[in-house]
Design a protein around this motif. Structure first.
Motif, PDB file in Angstrom:
ATOM      1  N   ALA A  46       7.894 -29.955  49.125  1.00 46.48           N
ATOM      2  CA  ALA A  46       8.933 -30.797  48.521  1.00 46.48           C
ATOM      3  C   ALA A  46      10.000 -31.153  49.551  1.00 46.48           C
ATOM      4  O   ALA A  46      10.426 -32.310  49.649  1.00 46.48           O
ATOM      5  CB  ALA A  46       9.558 -30.091  47.323  1.00 46.48           C
ATOM      6  N   LYS A  50      10.977 -34.922  51.081  1.00 49.13           N
ATOM      7  CA  LYS A  50      12.360 -35.413  51.153  1.00 49.13           C
ATOM      8  C   LYS A  50      12.721 -35.773  52.598  1.00 49.13           C
ATOM      9  O   LYS A  50      13.244 -36.861  52.866  1.00 49.13           O
ATOM     10  CB  LYS A  50      13.327 -34.354  50.636  1.00 49.13           C
ATOM     11  N   GLU A  99       3.317 -40.248  48.883  1.00 48.76           N
ATOM     12  CA  GLU A  99       4.537 -39.702  48.296  1.00 48.76           C
ATOM     13  C   GLU A  99       4.419 -39.634  46.772  1.00 48.76           C
ATOM     14  O   GLU A  99       4.823 -38.645  46.154  1.00 48.76           O
ATOM     15  CB  GLU A  99       5.747 -40.527  48.701  1.00 48.76           C
ATOM     16  N   SER A 103       4.414 -36.078  44.895  1.00 44.18           N
ATOM     17  CA  SER A 103       5.534 -35.888  43.965  1.00 44.18           C
ATOM     18  C   SER A 103       5.030 -35.584  42.554  1.00 44.18           C
ATOM     19  O   SER A 103       5.560 -34.688  41.889  1.00 44.18           O
ATOM     20  CB  SER A 103       6.438 -37.117  43.964  1.00 44.18           C
ATOM     21  N   GLU A 107       5.713 -32.137  40.658  1.00 41.74           N
ATOM     22  CA  GLU A 107       6.376 -32.144  39.355  1.00 41.74           C
ATOM     23  C   GLU A 107       5.572 -31.322  38.344  1.00 41.74           C
ATOM     24  O   GLU A 107       6.138 -30.522  37.606  1.00 41.74           O
ATOM     25  CB  GLU A 107       6.518 -33.583  38.833  1.00 41.74           C
ATOM     26  N   ARG A 128      12.104 -29.625  42.685  1.00 41.56           N
ATOM     27  CA  ARG A 128      11.658 -30.857  42.035  1.00 41.56           C
ATOM     28  C   ARG A 128      12.573 -32.015  42.395  1.00 41.56           C
ATOM     29  O   ARG A 128      12.103 -33.148  42.578  1.00 41.56           O
ATOM     30  CB  ARG A 128      11.674 -30.695  40.521  1.00 41.56           C
ATOM     31  N   LEU A 131      11.583 -33.790  45.505  1.00 43.81           N
ATOM     32  CA  LEU A 131      10.414 -34.673  45.371  1.00 43.81           C
ATOM     33  C   LEU A 131      10.785 -36.061  44.904  1.00 43.81           C
ATOM     34  O   LEU A 131      10.152 -37.039  45.286  1.00 43.81           O
ATOM     35  CB  LEU A 131       9.419 -34.062  44.386  1.00 43.81           C
ATOM     36  N   ILE A 132      11.813 -36.152  44.074  1.00 40.39           N
ATOM     37  CA  ILE A 132      12.187 -37.451  43.515  1.00 40.39           C
ATOM     38  C   ILE A 132      13.371 -38.088  44.242  1.00 40.39           C
ATOM     39  O   ILE A 132      13.938 -39.055  43.770  1.00 40.39           O
ATOM     40  CB  ILE A 132      12.465 -37.346  42.000  1.00 40.39           C
TER      41      ILE A 132
END
Length: 134
Positions: A46, A50, A99, A103, A107, A128, A131-132
């Motif tokens: 993760a 990023k 990605e 992701s 998740e 998490r 990841l977003i």
């Protein structure tokens, strides 16, 4: 066992064992034989996702093995590699698709682990968010 099939709490919440499988263009980059502390490994992945948004190359070692995972941006693609001793497995994939897939898998993993280990849910929530793009 796939994480979504897991119904029982890990025996040792501080050392959750498992594996992450990364397949790219039909080639296994990492798989079940590279098991480790899977929640820590997912946290590393993760962070790498990023960091790849602002860096050309990111890497991390498995929590308890001398296996290096590396992601390197190459325009609209990313080279994904695992290095273990003299063995290097590598593939190039579409960056946005990579990605998105990583992701979504992260998740799913962190969501399920938060249900199984609610006392670790806050740390999983932080992973998490990486990841977003949080």
């Amino acid at each position: 066992m796939q994480v979504e099939s897991c119904r029982t709490r890990p025996a040792d919440p501080g050392h959750v064992e498992g594996a992450v499988e990364i397949l790219a263009n039909g080639r296994e980059i990492v798989g079940k034989r590279e098991w480790d502390y899977v929640d820590q490994l997912w946290s590393y992945l993760a962070t790498m996702v990023k960091d790849l948004r602002s860096r050309e190359t990111v890497s991390a070692y498995y929590p308890d093995q001398p296996i290096k995972i590396e992601f390197a941006r190459q325009g609209s693609r990313v080279a994904v590699a695992s290095i273990s001793g003299d063995m290097v497995r590598r593939a190039s994939v579409d960056l946005l698709e990579f990605e998105s897939v990583i992701s979504a898998a992260g998740e799913l993993f962190f969501g399920r682990m938060s249900e199984l280990l609610p006392e670790r849910a806050e740390s999983y929530k932080l992973a998490r968010s990486e990841l977003i793009g949080g």
